[in-house]
Scaffold this motif. Sequence first.
Motif, PDB file in Angstrom:
ATOM      1  N   LEU A  34     -13.431   9.645   9.141  1.00 40.13           N
ATOM      2  CA  LEU A  34     -12.023   9.883   9.463  1.00 40.13           C
ATOM      3  C   LEU A  34     -11.418  10.907   8.515  1.00 40.13           C
ATOM      4  O   LEU A  34     -11.882  11.082   7.389  1.00 40.13           O
ATOM      5  CB  LEU A  34     -11.224   8.579   9.350  1.00 40.13           C
ATOM      6  CG  LEU A  34     -11.670   7.427  10.237  1.00 40.13           C
ATOM      7  CD1 LEU A  34     -10.862   6.189   9.923  1.00 40.13           C
ATOM      8  CD2 LEU A  34     -11.568   7.796  11.701  1.00 40.13           C
ATOM      9  N   LYS A  35     -10.366  11.553   8.967  1.00 39.58           N
ATOM     10  CA  LYS A  35      -9.606  12.467   8.103  1.00 39.58           C
ATOM     11  C   LYS A  35      -8.943  11.625   7.024  1.00 39.58           C
ATOM     12  O   LYS A  35      -8.269  10.635   7.316  1.00 39.58           O
ATOM     13  CB  LYS A  35      -8.557  13.193   8.960  1.00 39.58           C
ATOM     14  CG  LYS A  35      -7.517  13.949   8.166  1.00 39.58           C
ATOM     15  CD  LYS A  35      -7.963  15.329   7.832  1.00 39.58           C
ATOM     16  CE  LYS A  35      -6.790  16.102   7.239  1.00 39.58           C
ATOM     17  NZ  LYS A  35      -7.164  17.063   6.281  1.00 39.58           N
ATOM     18  N   LEU A  36      -9.156  12.000   5.770  1.00 42.86           N
ATOM     19  CA  LEU A  36      -8.599  11.286   4.621  1.00 42.86           C
ATOM     20  C   LEU A  36      -7.732  12.239   3.823  1.00 42.86           C
ATOM     21  O   LEU A  36      -8.163  13.345   3.492  1.00 42.86           O
ATOM     22  CB  LEU A  36      -9.730  10.749   3.729  1.00 42.86           C
ATOM     23  CG  LEU A  36      -9.321  10.215   2.359  1.00 42.86           C
ATOM     24  CD1 LEU A  36      -8.518   8.927   2.477  1.00 42.86           C
ATOM     25  CD2 LEU A  36     -10.549  10.004   1.477  1.00 42.86           C
ATOM     26  N   ILE A  37      -6.519  11.804   3.534  1.00 40.72           N
ATOM     27  CA  ILE A  37      -5.677  12.575   2.621  1.00 40.72           C
ATOM     28  C   ILE A  37      -5.272  11.672   1.465  1.00 40.72           C
ATOM     29  O   ILE A  37      -5.209  10.453   1.605  1.00 40.72           O
ATOM     30  CB  ILE A  37      -4.424  13.169   3.311  1.00 40.72           C
ATOM     31  CG1 ILE A  37      -3.457  12.078   3.761  1.00 40.72           C
ATOM     32  CG2 ILE A  37      -4.813  14.080   4.458  1.00 40.72           C
ATOM     33  CD1 ILE A  37      -2.091  12.590   4.156  1.00 40.72           C
ATOM     34  N   HIS A  38      -5.011  12.285   0.336  1.00 39.45           N
ATOM     35  CA  HIS A  38      -4.494  11.566  -0.824  1.00 39.45           C
ATOM     36  C   HIS A  38      -3.022  11.906  -0.947  1.00 39.45           C
ATOM     37  O   HIS A  38      -2.648  13.077  -0.856  1.00 39.45           O
ATOM     38  CB  HIS A  38      -5.237  11.988  -2.096  1.00 39.45           C
ATOM     39  CG  HIS A  38      -6.643  11.492  -2.136  1.00 39.45           C
ATOM     40  ND1 HIS A  38      -6.994  10.308  -2.736  1.00 39.45           N
ATOM     41  CD2 HIS A  38      -7.786  12.004  -1.623  1.00 39.45           C
ATOM     42  CE1 HIS A  38      -8.296  10.123  -2.606  1.00 39.45           C
ATOM     43  NE2 HIS A  38      -8.801  11.141  -1.932  1.00 39.45           N
ATOM     44  N   SER A  39      -2.203  10.889  -1.122  1.00 40.66           N
ATOM     45  CA  SER A  39      -0.779  11.156  -1.288  1.00 40.66           C
ATOM     46  C   SER A  39      -0.332  10.723  -2.672  1.00 40.66           C
ATOM     47  O   SER A  39      -0.651   9.629  -3.128  1.00 40.66           O
ATOM     48  CB  SER A  39       0.044  10.456  -0.206  1.00 40.66           C
ATOM     49  OG  SER A  39       0.165   9.085  -0.466  1.00 40.66           O
ATOM     50  N   ASN A  40       0.377  11.619  -3.310  1.00 38.26           N
ATOM     51  CA  ASN A  40       1.000  11.332  -4.587  1.00 38.26           C
ATOM     52  C   ASN A  40       2.369  12.012  -4.535  1.00 38.26           C
ATOM     53  O   ASN A  40       2.465  13.231  -4.679  1.00 38.26           O
ATOM     54  CB  ASN A  40       0.161  11.868  -5.743  1.00 38.26           C
ATOM     55  CG  ASN A  40       0.739  11.473  -7.086  1.00 38.26           C
ATOM     56  OD1 ASN A  40       1.953  11.412  -7.261  1.00 38.26           O
ATOM     57  ND2 ASN A  40      -0.136  11.220  -8.044  1.00 38.26           N
ATOM     58  N   SER A 100       0.815  -1.212   0.000  1.00 36.20           N
ATOM     59  CA  SER A 100       0.000   0.000   0.000  1.00 36.20           C
ATOM     60  C   SER A 100       0.852   1.266   0.000  1.00 36.20           C
ATOM     61  O   SER A 100       0.350   2.345  -0.304  1.00 36.20           O
ATOM     62  CB  SER A 100      -0.936   0.001   1.213  1.00 36.20           C
ATOM     63  OG  SER A 100      -0.202  -0.123   2.418  1.00 36.20           O
ATOM     64  N   GLY A 101       2.138   1.138   0.346  1.00 39.10           N
ATOM     65  CA  GLY A 101       3.014   2.302   0.348  1.00 39.10           C
ATOM     66  C   GLY A 101       3.474   2.742   1.725  1.00 39.10           C
ATOM     67  O   GLY A 101       3.975   3.847   1.901  1.00 39.10           O
ATOM     68  N   LYS A 102       3.317   1.874   2.729  1.00 33.50           N
ATOM     69  CA  LYS A 102       3.680   2.234   4.106  1.00 33.50           C
ATOM     70  C   LYS A 102       5.151   2.624   4.233  1.00 33.50           C
ATOM     71  O   LYS A 102       5.478   3.673   4.785  1.00 33.50           O
ATOM     72  CB  LYS A 102       3.365   1.079   5.065  1.00 33.50           C
ATOM     73  CG  LYS A 102       1.889   0.728   5.158  1.00 33.50           C
ATOM     74  CD  LYS A 102       1.634  -0.457   6.060  1.00 33.50           C
ATOM     75  CE  LYS A 102       2.218  -1.746   5.544  1.00 33.50           C
ATOM     76  NZ  LYS A 102       1.589  -2.293   4.352  1.00 33.50           N
ATOM     77  N   SER A 103       6.037   1.786   3.721  1.00 36.70           N
ATOM     78  CA  SER A 103       7.475   2.063   3.851  1.00 36.70           C
ATOM     79  C   SER A 103       7.882   3.295   3.050  1.00 36.70           C
ATOM     80  O   SER A 103       8.691   4.100   3.518  1.00 36.70           O
ATOM     81  CB  SER A 103       8.297   0.855   3.391  1.00 36.70           C
ATOM     82  OG  SER A 103       8.058  -0.241   4.248  1.00 36.70           O
ATOM     83  N   VAL A 104       7.328   3.438   1.861  1.00 34.83           N
ATOM     84  CA  VAL A 104       7.639   4.606   1.029  1.00 34.83           C
ATOM     85  C   VAL A 104       7.269   5.893   1.765  1.00 34.83           C
ATOM     86  O   VAL A 104       8.060   6.840   1.840  1.00 34.83           O
ATOM     87  CB  VAL A 104       6.902   4.525  -0.332  1.00 34.83           C
ATOM     88  CG1 VAL A 104       7.007   5.825  -1.098  1.00 34.83           C
ATOM     89  CG2 VAL A 104       7.435   3.376  -1.165  1.00 34.83           C
ATOM     90  N   LEU A 105       6.060   5.917   2.331  1.00 33.91           N
ATOM     91  CA  LEU A 105       5.613   7.115   3.050  1.00 33.91           C
ATOM     92  C   LEU A 105       6.398   7.337   4.338  1.00 33.91           C
ATOM     93  O   LEU A 105       6.743   8.474   4.662  1.00 33.91           O
ATOM     94  CB  LEU A 105       4.118   7.043   3.330  1.00 33.91           C
ATOM     95  CG  LEU A 105       3.247   7.330   2.105  1.00 33.91           C
ATOM     96  CD1 LEU A 105       1.796   6.960   2.369  1.00 33.91           C
ATOM     97  CD2 LEU A 105       3.357   8.782   1.693  1.00 33.91           C
ATOM     98  N   ALA A 106       6.693   6.261   5.058  1.00 34.96           N
ATOM     99  CA  ALA A 106       7.476   6.402   6.297  1.00 34.96           C
ATOM    100  C   ALA A 106       8.855   6.969   5.982  1.00 34.96           C
ATOM    101  O   ALA A 106       9.330   7.881   6.672  1.00 34.96           O
ATOM    102  CB  ALA A 106       7.601   5.052   7.000  1.00 34.96           C
ATOM    103  N   ASN A 107       9.490   6.453   4.954  1.00 37.72           N
ATOM    104  CA  ASN A 107      10.812   6.959   4.565  1.00 37.72           C
ATOM    105  C   ASN A 107      10.733   8.402   4.090  1.00 37.72           C
ATOM    106  O   ASN A 107      11.602   9.218   4.403  1.00 37.72           O
ATOM    107  CB  ASN A 107      11.431   6.080   3.475  1.00 37.72           C
ATOM    108  CG  ASN A 107      11.861   4.734   4.007  1.00 37.72           C
ATOM    109  OD1 ASN A 107      12.159   4.575   5.180  1.00 37.72           O
ATOM    110  ND2 ASN A 107      11.883   3.748   3.133  1.00 37.72           N
ATOM    111  N   PHE A 108       9.696   8.727   3.350  1.00 36.46           N
ATOM    112  CA  PHE A 108       9.544  10.092   2.832  1.00 36.46           C
ATOM    113  C   PHE A 108       9.333  11.085   3.970  1.00 36.46           C
ATOM    114  O   PHE A 108      10.017  12.105   4.056  1.00 36.46           O
ATOM    115  CB  PHE A 108       8.373  10.152   1.846  1.00 36.46           C
ATOM    116  CG  PHE A 108       8.049  11.543   1.405  1.00 36.46           C
ATOM    117  CD1 PHE A 108       8.860  12.193   0.488  1.00 36.46           C
ATOM    118  CD2 PHE A 108       6.953  12.213   1.922  1.00 36.46           C
ATOM    119  CE1 PHE A 108       8.573  13.492   0.096  1.00 36.46           C
ATOM    120  CE2 PHE A 108       6.664  13.504   1.537  1.00 36.46           C
ATOM    121  CZ  PHE A 108       7.478  14.145   0.610  1.00 36.46           C
TER     122      PHE A 108
END
Length: 156
Positions: free
Chosen positions: A114-120, A14-22
Amino acid sequence: MLKVKVLLVGPRESGKSVLANFVSESVEGIGSYSPTQGVRFETCWPALMKDSHGVIIIFNPELPSHLKEIEMWYSCFVQQQPLLDSQCLLVAHHKPGSAGDTENLSLAYPLNKLKLIHSNLEEDPEDVRMEFMKYFRSIITLINESRDREEMSIIS
């Protein structure tokens, strides 16, 4: 120094590691997918959840299975703790080259409150970073308010 524990959970890929690293500024930019060994065993989850202050649920909105699966993540990691909905952030993570439709995402109750954000990270990395920082600030405010109430109850 204040220590804050926020869990990043969600379906595989889902992108957990990518977002955590970013967000932690551990890596520059975004690269190709390389799977990380997460905690795949539900028996470990209670230990992970202990003393956590917030939960970020990350999912790929283009995968219908993820939309169903995030209900389970919410139930296990938010409702069972119990955390307030304001301590939870939903992140619809759009992978590089995806269509990135941010308008037509309909979530079932209770996720829709819930608060929803879109990440790109290709198109708006600084907006994503700013949304994460707002979330972290709100968690810190909740912790400080809770600590203040606790101190006042000891005094009085």
